[in-house]
Write an enzyme that holds these catalytic residues in place. Structure first.
Site, PDB file in Angstrom:
ATOM      1  CE  LYS A   1       5.718  -1.227  10.080  1.00  0.00           C
ATOM      2  NZ  LYS A   1       4.782  -0.538   9.209  1.00  0.00           N
TER       3      LYS A   1
ATOM      4  CD  GLU B   1      -1.575  -4.971  11.437  1.00  0.00           C
ATOM      5  OE1 GLU B   1      -0.358  -5.236  11.505  1.00  0.00           O
ATOM      6  OE2 GLU B   1      -2.147  -4.762  10.352  1.00  0.00           O
TER       7      GLU B   1
ATOM      8  CG  HIS C   1      -1.524 -36.543  15.312  1.00  0.00           C
ATOM      9  ND1 HIS C   1      -1.627 -37.813  15.819  1.00  0.00           N
ATOM     10  CD2 HIS C   1      -2.510 -36.423  14.388  1.00  0.00           C
ATOM     11  CE1 HIS C   1      -2.617 -38.455  15.204  1.00  0.00           C
ATOM     12  NE2 HIS C   1      -3.174 -37.623  14.335  1.00  0.00           N
TER      13      HIS C   1
ATOM     14  N   GLY D   1      -4.703  -2.435   5.116  1.00  0.00           N
ATOM     15  CA  GLY D   1      -3.826  -3.517   4.654  1.00  0.00           C
ATOM     16  C   GLY D   1      -4.425  -4.903   4.857  1.00  0.00           C
ATOM     17  NE  ARG D   2      -6.203  -4.682  10.964  1.00  0.00           N
ATOM     18  CZ  ARG D   2      -5.646  -3.489  11.088  1.00  0.00           C
ATOM     19  NH1 ARG D   2      -4.521  -3.199  10.454  1.00  0.00           N
ATOM     20  NH2 ARG D   2      -6.196  -2.559  11.850  1.00  0.00           N
TER      21      ARG D   2
ATOM     22  CD  GLU E   1       9.555  -5.894   7.150  1.00  0.00           C
ATOM     23  OE1 GLU E   1       9.169  -4.823   6.618  1.00  0.00           O
ATOM     24  OE2 GLU E   1       9.426  -6.146   8.357  1.00  0.00           O
TER      25      GLU E   1
ATOM     26  CE  LYS F   1      -3.683   2.153   2.676  1.00  0.00           C
ATOM     27  NZ  LYS F   1      -4.614   2.033   3.799  1.00  0.00           N
TER      28      LYS F   1
END
Ligand code: F6P
Length: 536
Positions: A502, A359, A390, A273-274, A219, A213
């Site tokens: 950040k 978030e 398991h 974003g999410r 990253e 965005k």
């Protein structure tokens, strides 16, 4: 909704909240789920519902008619109906950033008239058309790589919402991948994903989609630059404009990177974003599953939006899911919630929901800036069953901690044989039954083998994992998160909590590389840096 005034004790001072507390203290805290079923033979029918292609069984929760009535009253008292209207009307309900929250517009039809007055909304369909044309051209081999080869390997480069949505959905819809097309993703900062991937990729057939965005996320930019170096080294610098597309709101940064103007796909600041899978952020997914299937995903989400917008609160799937979570979280004290899909293709769905829910609702300050007075977002975790059986189910069945579960269960296999899916179904039903009923070995004489039971769960079923049912499922949880945020009085749409780390990482980098000394005052960091510097 933006002008909402909250009392200091909100929501604990609402009459319905207090009534729920009394109901919990006086009646429900020691209730047995089995007893609820014994008392009401119609319980399964009374505590389950269909919405679109999804079916929710919430009968295995500590809920009776009074609980549901009070939870619905709480939703009303907290102003949920008005809040839903505010979101669909495009009001700036993301108050800290003064933004509308319009992921619902991204999957609406123009005729739904969702917030058409908000800047950018009327451009949605043009943008989707542009994406569709691009996707079709790549898939038909009309848009090709630098050397004329078909672009078959699509690599999404992004992180957070610019990664989890496309990754989760592409894995869930693996059986819709168009012949010859492949989806890959690179997100993490340490560089290993790209290295591992490029070992197997042919650069001539690779299209990177830089998904960000802001187009400034560290990253993503580090990985995008590394990918650009790889393409340049393999095919020459001229190849960049044939091997990179981008989804972003930052035109300038796309210019600087050298993204081909015809390979750019924009969106708007009111897409969080999410919540962005439905926008150009879904480009890499669309390139692999095809434009028709991407549109079907949007149509599925729209179906859930319509249900959410129009169904009465006590028969509204996202509202019920949220209110049950609040009941478990704020009254029974559950600190976490497990998401357990019985289809391995949903393996990234728990991770997707981690960002969506944590978030959004991992907040301790309310919309009015005052501290919250009740617990907010639960810790979300999970893995596909039966793998997880398991691993950590031991704790679910016999641990001292209490974790309500959402089982997600497609009835038809999305890849394996039906016989295999039948096994998955049997396992899923067995687990929710065991959690509820428990088991007393030797009538309770073998305590180590005793399962106490009385542990609640929801089961969400669908016939099959399709683009439409996946769209409905994701929208279900988006709205669940929104409802919880409204009840808690928090803004579910900002994420300032991720900023400090950040910034500190940026400040620390020169100390890590030894360019400067450590300027901060944290004794542990100083010690750790000394070891880092010694090693390097
Ligand atoms: O980590 C915080 C965050 O801002 C997320 O909310 C977002 O999804 C992610 O970073 C990626 O941001 P962008 O799409 O701007 O690269």
């Amino acid at each position: 909704m933006p002008e909402r005034t909250l009392s200091d004790a909100y929501p604990a001072d609402l009459l319905s909240w207090q009534a729920l507390q009394a109901h919990y203290d006086g009646e429900m805290r020691s209730k047995s789920l089995a007893d609820l079923f014994t008392r009401n033979q119609q319980r399964f029918t009374g505590y389950s519902l269909d919405a679109g292609d999804l079916f929710l069984d919430y009968s295995k929760n500590f809920i009776n008619a009074k609980t549901r009535k009070l939870l619905t009253k709480l939703a009303t008292e907290a102003g949920l109906p008005a809040a839903i209207n505010s979101m669909f009307a495009g009001e700036p309900i993301n108050t800290t950033e003064n933004r509308s929250v319009l992921h619902v517009a991204l999957r609406a039809k123009m005729s739904d008239q969702v917030a058409l007055h908000v800047q950018g909304v009327s451009d949605i369909w043009l943008a989707l058309e542009q994406m569709t044309k691009f996707v079709n051209a790549v898939q038909k081999g009309k848009i090709v790589g630098h050397t004329g080869r078909k672009l078959t390997d699509i690599v999404n480069i992004g992180i957070g919402g610019s990664d989890l949505g496309p990754v989760m959905a592409s894995r869930a819809l693996r059986h819709y991948w168009q012949p010859g097309m492949n989806f890959h993703s690179v997100s993490n900062v340490d560089g290993t994903q790209l290295i591992d991937l490029t070992e197997h990729l042919n650069p001539e057939e690779t299209l990177f989609v830089i998904c960000s965005k802001t187009f400034t996320t560290q990253e993503t930019m580090v990985n995008a630059n590394a990918a650009s170096d790889w393409i340049s080294n393999c095919l020459g610098g001229d190849a960049i404009n044939k091997h990179f597309a981008a989804a972003s709101t930052n035109q300038k940064a796309m210019d600087v990177f050298g993204i081909n103007p015809n390979y750019r796909f924009g969106f708007w600041d009111w897409v969080g974003g999410r919540y962005s899978l439905w926008s150009a952020v879904g480009l890499a997914l669309a390139l692999v599953i095809g434009a028709d299937q991407f549109w079907a995903l949007l149509a599925g989400a729209r179906r859930m939006d319509q249900h959410f917008r129009t169904a009465p609160l006590d028969a509204n799937m996202p509202v019920l899911l949220a209110m049950i979570s609040i009941w478990n979280n704020n009254f029974f004290g559950a600190q976490s919630q497990a998401i357990l899909p019985y289809d391995n293709r949903l393996d990234r769905f728990p991770a997707y929901l981690q960002q969506l829910q944590m978030e959004s609702n991992g907040k301790s300050v309310r919309t009015d800036g005052k501290p919250v007075t009740v617990d907010t977002g639960a810790v979300i975790w999970g893995e596909p069953g039966s793998n997880a059986q398991h691993s950590f189910y031991q704790l679910l069945h016999q641990g001292t901690r209490y974790a309500p579960v959402d089982f997600i269960l497609p009835l038809s296999s999305s890849g394996g044989t039906q016989a295999q899916q039948d096994l998955a179904i049997a396992n899923c039903l067995a687990q929710s039954e065991a959690l509820m009923d428990g088991y007393k070995e030797d009538g309770g004489k073998s305590p180590h083998k005793t399962h106490p039971g009385n542990r609640p769960s929801n089961t969400i079923m669908m016939n099959r994992l399709t683009p439409s049912s996946l769209g409905q499922l994701v929208a279900l949880y988006e709205h669940k998160v929104f409802v919880e945020g409204v009840i808690w009085g928090i803004n579910s749409f900002d994420q300032f909590g991720v900023e400090l780390g950040k910034r500190l990482a940026g400040d620390l980098l020169p100390a890590v590389t030894g360019q400067t000394g450590y300027k901060g005052g944290n004794g542990s960091t100083r010690g750790l840096l000394a070891r880092v510097n010694k090693k390097q």
